[in-house]
Design a protein around this motif. Sequence first.
Motif, PDB file in Angstrom:
ATOM      1  N   ILE A  24       0.910  -1.116   0.072  1.00 27.55           N
ATOM      2  CA  ILE A  24       0.043   0.069  -0.265  1.00 27.55           C
ATOM      3  C   ILE A  24       0.925   1.229  -0.152  1.00 27.55           C
ATOM      4  O   ILE A  24       1.613   1.200   0.923  1.00 27.55           O
ATOM      5  CB  ILE A  24      -1.001   0.108   1.057  1.00 27.55           C
ATOM      6  N   GLY A  25       0.853   1.935  -1.066  1.00 24.91           N
ATOM      7  CA  GLY A  25       1.937   2.940  -1.263  1.00 24.91           C
ATOM      8  C   GLY A  25       3.108   2.633  -1.326  1.00 24.91           C
ATOM      9  O   GLY A  25       3.525   1.628  -1.986  1.00 24.91           O
ATOM     10  N   ASN A  26       4.153   2.997  -0.290  1.00 15.99           N
ATOM     11  CA  ASN A  26       5.462   2.550  -0.214  1.00 15.99           C
ATOM     12  C   ASN A  26       5.774   1.716   0.919  1.00 15.99           C
ATOM     13  O   ASN A  26       6.879   1.470   1.358  1.00 15.99           O
ATOM     14  CB  ASN A  26       6.298   3.803  -0.193  1.00 15.99           C
ATOM     15  N   ILE A  27       4.670   1.131   1.579  1.00 14.67           N
ATOM     16  CA  ILE A  27       4.529   0.127   2.581  1.00 14.67           C
ATOM     17  C   ILE A  27       4.419  -1.295   2.242  1.00 14.67           C
ATOM     18  O   ILE A  27       3.443  -1.526   1.555  1.00 14.67           O
ATOM     19  CB  ILE A  27       4.103   0.442   3.637  1.00 14.67           C
ATOM     20  N   LEU A  28       5.346  -2.297   2.286  1.00 16.57           N
ATOM     21  CA  LEU A  28       5.003  -3.591   2.461  1.00 16.57           C
ATOM     22  C   LEU A  28       4.676  -4.333   3.444  1.00 16.57           C
ATOM     23  O   LEU A  28       5.346  -4.534   4.493  1.00 16.57           O
ATOM     24  CB  LEU A  28       6.130  -4.281   1.665  1.00 16.57           C
ATOM     25  N   PHE A  29       3.471  -5.095   3.673  1.00 17.20           N
ATOM     26  CA  PHE A  29       3.097  -5.989   4.842  1.00 17.20           C
ATOM     27  C   PHE A  29       3.429  -7.317   4.163  1.00 17.20           C
ATOM     28  O   PHE A  29       2.504  -7.780   3.453  1.00 17.20           O
ATOM     29  CB  PHE A  29       2.007  -5.589   5.163  1.00 17.20           C
ATOM     30  N   VAL A  62      10.114  -9.699  -0.561  1.00 15.58           N
ATOM     31  CA  VAL A  62      10.532  -8.675  -0.706  1.00 15.58           C
ATOM     32  C   VAL A  62      11.177  -7.981  -2.059  1.00 15.58           C
ATOM     33  O   VAL A  62      10.912  -6.995  -2.486  1.00 15.58           O
ATOM     34  CB  VAL A  62      11.422  -8.178   0.552  1.00 15.58           C
ATOM     35  N   GLU A  63      11.958  -8.811  -2.649  1.00 15.19           N
ATOM     36  CA  GLU A  63      12.464  -8.572  -4.001  1.00 15.19           C
ATOM     37  C   GLU A  63      11.306  -8.660  -5.071  1.00 15.19           C
ATOM     38  O   GLU A  63      11.441  -7.925  -5.982  1.00 15.19           O
ATOM     39  CB  GLU A  63      13.586  -9.477  -4.389  1.00 15.19           C
ATOM     40  N   ALA A  64      10.340  -9.284  -4.913  1.00 11.11           N
ATOM     41  CA  ALA A  64       9.090  -9.290  -5.716  1.00 11.11           C
ATOM     42  C   ALA A  64       8.397  -8.172  -5.599  1.00 11.11           C
ATOM     43  O   ALA A  64       7.675  -7.581  -6.748  1.00 11.11           O
ATOM     44  CB  ALA A  64       8.107 -10.709  -5.397  1.00 11.11           C
ATOM     45  N   ALA A  65       8.428  -7.615  -4.631  1.00  9.36           N
ATOM     46  CA  ALA A  65       7.906  -6.087  -4.476  1.00  9.36           C
ATOM     47  C   ALA A  65       8.674  -4.903  -4.939  1.00  9.36           C
ATOM     48  O   ALA A  65       8.418  -3.829  -4.831  1.00  9.36           O
ATOM     49  CB  ALA A  65       7.552  -5.824  -3.019  1.00  9.36           C
ATOM     50  N   GLY A  66      10.204  -5.131  -5.694  1.00  7.21           N
ATOM     51  CA  GLY A  66      11.006  -4.479  -5.936  1.00  7.21           C
ATOM     52  C   GLY A  66      11.930  -3.540  -4.968  1.00  7.21           C
ATOM     53  O   GLY A  66      12.399  -2.518  -5.234  1.00  7.21           O
ATOM     54  N   THR A  68      14.766  -4.653  -1.410  1.00  2.17           N
ATOM     55  CA  THR A  68      15.899  -5.640  -0.737  1.00  2.17           C
ATOM     56  C   THR A  68      15.513  -5.972   0.581  1.00  2.17           C
ATOM     57  O   THR A  68      14.641  -5.073   1.100  1.00  2.17           O
ATOM     58  CB  THR A  68      17.175  -5.051  -1.104  1.00  2.17           C
ATOM     59  N   LEU A  69      16.271  -6.594   1.205  1.00  2.00           N
ATOM     60  CA  LEU A  69      16.090  -6.908   2.796  1.00  2.00           C
ATOM     61  C   LEU A  69      16.536  -5.558   3.625  1.00  2.00           C
ATOM     62  O   LEU A  69      16.208  -5.338   4.705  1.00  2.00           O
ATOM     63  CB  LEU A  69      16.866  -7.884   3.186  1.00  2.00           C
TER      64      LEU A  69
END
Length: 124
Positions: A24-29, A62-66, A68-69
């Motif tokens: 959502i926006g620039n946040i990945l859950f 995380v990588e699939a979301a574009g 890195t760790l």
Amino acid sequence: MKRETIHTLKAASHKNPIPQAVKIGNILFTSAITGQDPNTLSIPEDPRQQIFQAFENLKAIVEAAGATLDNVGKVNVWLRDFKLRDVVNEAWVKYFPGDKPARMTLQTGLLPEASIELDAVAVL
């Protein structure tokens, strides 16, 4: 903001209708991540293998979301046996060699074959 589902074949998917992660926006859950091997769809019997696979699955998602760790800000770790914390710490320093994200580790009941489950929040 619209919620975007993140999916990769490089990490195991859920049997239930739950995405691997949402952005959502620039946040990945992420959703719950186990040590399930994405190629065999099995959970290894060895807890050490499960733990390292869980972190590998996190990395793939995380990588699939574009990202890195390095974008991960928080990781929650649930263990069947708290004695596995040393193995988690080994994986932790491997996958987060520099500045590390915040982390919470708890002992709890998991799926019968699982030794670890984790989830994370990342800022992209």
